[in-house]
Design a protein around this motif. Structure first.
Motif, mmCIF file in Angstrom:
data_model
loop_
_atom_site.group_PDB
_atom_site.id
_atom_site.type_symbol
_atom_site.label_atom_id
_atom_site.label_comp_id
_atom_site.label_asym_id
_atom_site.label_seq_id
_atom_site.Cartn_x
_atom_site.Cartn_y
_atom_site.Cartn_z
ATOM 1 N N TYR A 1 0.795 -1.248 -0.112
ATOM 2 C CA TYR A 1 0.115 -0.113 -0.098
ATOM 3 C C TYR A 1 0.807 1.278 -0.075
ATOM 4 O O TYR A 1 0.630 2.232 -0.788
ATOM 5 C CB TYR A 1 -0.807 0.235 1.298
ATOM 6 N N VAL A 2 1.766 1.176 0.819
ATOM 7 C CA VAL A 2 2.880 2.446 1.142
ATOM 8 C C VAL A 2 3.386 2.497 -0.134
ATOM 9 O O VAL A 2 3.741 3.694 -0.879
ATOM 10 C CB VAL A 2 3.754 2.368 2.145
ATOM 11 N N ARG A 3 3.921 1.657 -0.928
ATOM 12 C CA ARG A 3 5.016 1.646 -1.947
ATOM 13 C C ARG A 3 4.015 2.000 -3.100
ATOM 14 O O ARG A 3 4.597 2.728 -4.156
ATOM 15 C CB ARG A 3 5.739 0.266 -2.231
ATOM 16 N N SER A 4 3.052 1.400 -3.365
ATOM 17 C CA SER A 4 2.048 1.255 -4.587
ATOM 18 C C SER A 4 1.483 2.840 -4.775
ATOM 19 O O SER A 4 1.363 3.497 -5.681
ATOM 20 C CB SER A 4 1.144 0.450 -4.726
ATOM 21 N N ASN A 5 1.450 3.607 -3.520
ATOM 22 C CA ASN A 5 0.994 4.909 -3.612
ATOM 23 C C ASN A 5 1.756 6.126 -3.663
ATOM 24 O O ASN A 5 1.244 7.209 -3.186
ATOM 25 C CB ASN A 5 -0.391 4.943 -2.429
ATOM 26 N N GLU A 6 3.111 5.699 -3.667
ATOM 27 C CA GLU A 6 4.111 6.732 -3.835
ATOM 28 C C GLU A 6 4.203 7.703 -2.637
ATOM 29 O O GLU A 6 4.355 9.040 -2.992
ATOM 30 C CB GLU A 6 4.034 7.321 -5.208
ATOM 31 N N HIS A 7 4.116 7.264 -1.511
ATOM 32 C CA HIS A 7 4.048 8.313 -0.416
ATOM 33 C C HIS A 7 5.749 8.344 -0.238
ATOM 34 O O HIS A 7 6.741 7.851 -0.440
ATOM 35 C CB HIS A 7 3.673 7.582 1.055
ATOM 36 N N ASN A 8 5.980 9.355 0.675
ATOM 37 C CA ASN A 8 7.382 10.159 0.900
ATOM 38 C C ASN A 8 7.638 9.294 2.114
ATOM 39 O O ASN A 8 8.183 10.084 3.271
ATOM 40 C CB ASN A 8 7.331 11.589 1.021
ATOM 41 N N ILE A 9 7.469 7.870 2.389
ATOM 42 C CA ILE A 9 7.551 7.323 3.591
ATOM 43 C C ILE A 9 9.050 6.762 3.673
ATOM 44 O O ILE A 9 9.782 6.396 2.808
ATOM 45 C CB ILE A 9 6.976 6.124 3.968
ATOM 46 N N VAL A 10 9.856 7.246 4.936
ATOM 47 C CA VAL A 10 11.176 6.763 4.897
ATOM 48 C C VAL A 10 11.323 5.337 5.333
ATOM 49 O O VAL A 10 12.243 4.575 4.714
ATOM 50 C CB VAL A 10 11.832 7.709 6.057
ATOM 51 N N GLU A 11 10.579 4.908 6.331
ATOM 52 C CA GLU A 11 10.508 3.932 7.001
ATOM 53 C C GLU A 11 9.237 3.024 7.224
ATOM 54 O O GLU A 11 8.271 3.897 7.552
ATOM 55 C CB GLU A 11 11.786 3.655 8.231
ATOM 56 N N PRO B 1 5.445 0.635 23.037
ATOM 57 C CA PRO B 1 6.200 1.757 22.256
ATOM 58 C C PRO B 1 7.245 0.956 21.417
ATOM 59 O O PRO B 1 7.715 1.919 20.652
ATOM 60 C CB PRO B 1 6.565 2.599 23.237
ATOM 61 N N PHE B 2 7.155 -0.399 21.082
ATOM 62 C CA PHE B 2 8.677 -1.025 20.425
ATOM 63 C C PHE B 2 8.454 -0.418 18.946
ATOM 64 O O PHE B 2 9.600 0.196 18.590
ATOM 65 C CB PHE B 2 8.385 -2.262 20.558
ATOM 66 N N LEU B 3 7.420 -0.525 18.329
ATOM 67 C CA LEU B 3 7.339 -0.021 17.115
ATOM 68 C C LEU B 3 7.645 1.525 16.966
ATOM 69 O O LEU B 3 8.462 1.946 15.883
ATOM 70 C CB LEU B 3 6.143 -0.444 16.172
ATOM 71 N N VAL B 4 7.147 2.218 17.735
ATOM 72 C CA VAL B 4 7.324 3.717 17.800
ATOM 73 C C VAL B 4 8.812 4.129 17.899
ATOM 74 O O VAL B 4 9.414 4.799 17.385
ATOM 75 C CB VAL B 4 6.201 4.365 18.666
ATOM 76 N N ASN B 5 9.221 3.289 18.935
ATOM 77 C CA ASN B 5 10.844 3.555 19.206
ATOM 78 C C ASN B 5 11.686 3.163 18.229
ATOM 79 O O ASN B 5 12.595 3.971 18.035
ATOM 80 C CB ASN B 5 11.097 2.840 20.566
ATOM 81 N N GLN B 6 11.358 2.143 17.674
ATOM 82 C CA GLN B 6 12.244 1.668 16.417
ATOM 83 C C GLN B 6 12.241 2.823 15.258
ATOM 84 O O GLN B 6 13.180 3.273 14.699
ATOM 85 C CB GLN B 6 11.491 0.576 15.788
ATOM 86 N N ALA B 7 11.086 3.483 15.039
ATOM 87 C CA ALA B 7 10.839 4.459 13.759
ATOM 88 C C ALA B 7 11.672 5.592 14.427
ATOM 89 O O ALA B 7 12.556 6.327 13.785
ATOM 90 C CB ALA B 7 9.382 5.095 13.879
#
Length: 177
Positions: free
Chosen positions: A86-96, A112-118
């Protein structure tokens, strides 16, 4: 409802309606059941994410934020199978993109694991970070990570819940951001 060969779940869990509650419970059974549940969740979430129409606000928000020197990452309780296409096909400016790992349901948001990873990957401080989310679990993850939460009220009752939880801001239309 469980089918032949599948584990039975407690009645309150059957009524929950939250797929992540089921996933977390499956981890208390055994690894095989957890993997079976993860596989089923991938199919459920993957289909909905890939078939959904991209909202231009996703792209517009990310592009504007990056234009101001900001960074955009996704921290999702959904699987990489569901989120990445979804993120890749819609050409978002997502870093990670940070998603759940089937072997660790205890690391789902509210943890908070996923948030802290980001935060760590982007190299920013929690004080510079906000999470835009539509769930109680997302709000709890931000509190546990020490960052701000902007509640996206996309369902009935969410505005009141986010207000009671003292979200920094609440929006019902993402174009306002």
């Amino acid at each position: 409802m469980p089918k032949d060969g599948e584990a039975k779940v407690p009645p309150d869990l059957e009524k929950s309606g939250d797929l992540f509650d089921v996933f977390t419970y499956s981890a208390t059974a055994d690894k095989k059941e957890c993997r079976h549940t993860e596989s089923a969740l991938k199919g459920t979430r993957s289909g909905s994410s890939q078939s959904g129409q991209a909202n231009n606000w996703h792209k517009n928000f990310a592009a504007a934020w990056v234009g101001f020197g900001g960074h955009v990452a996704v921290a999702s309780n959904n699987s990489a199978t569901a989120v990445n296409p979804y993120v890749r096909s819609n050409e978002h400016n997502i870093v990670e993109v940070f998603t759940r790992d089937f072997s660790s349901p205890t690391l789902l948001k509210q943890n908070p694991f996923l948030v802290n990873q980001a935060i760590a990957t982007l190299g920013i401080s929690p004080q510079e970070t906000s999470l835009i989310g539509d769930s109680k679990a997302g709000h709890e993850a931000t509190m546990n990570a020490g960052i701000r939460f902007i509640g996206y009220s996309n369902k009935p009752g969410r505005t009141l819940a986010f207000d009671a939880a003292r979200a920094e801001a609440i929006v019902s239309d993402m174009r306002l951001l």
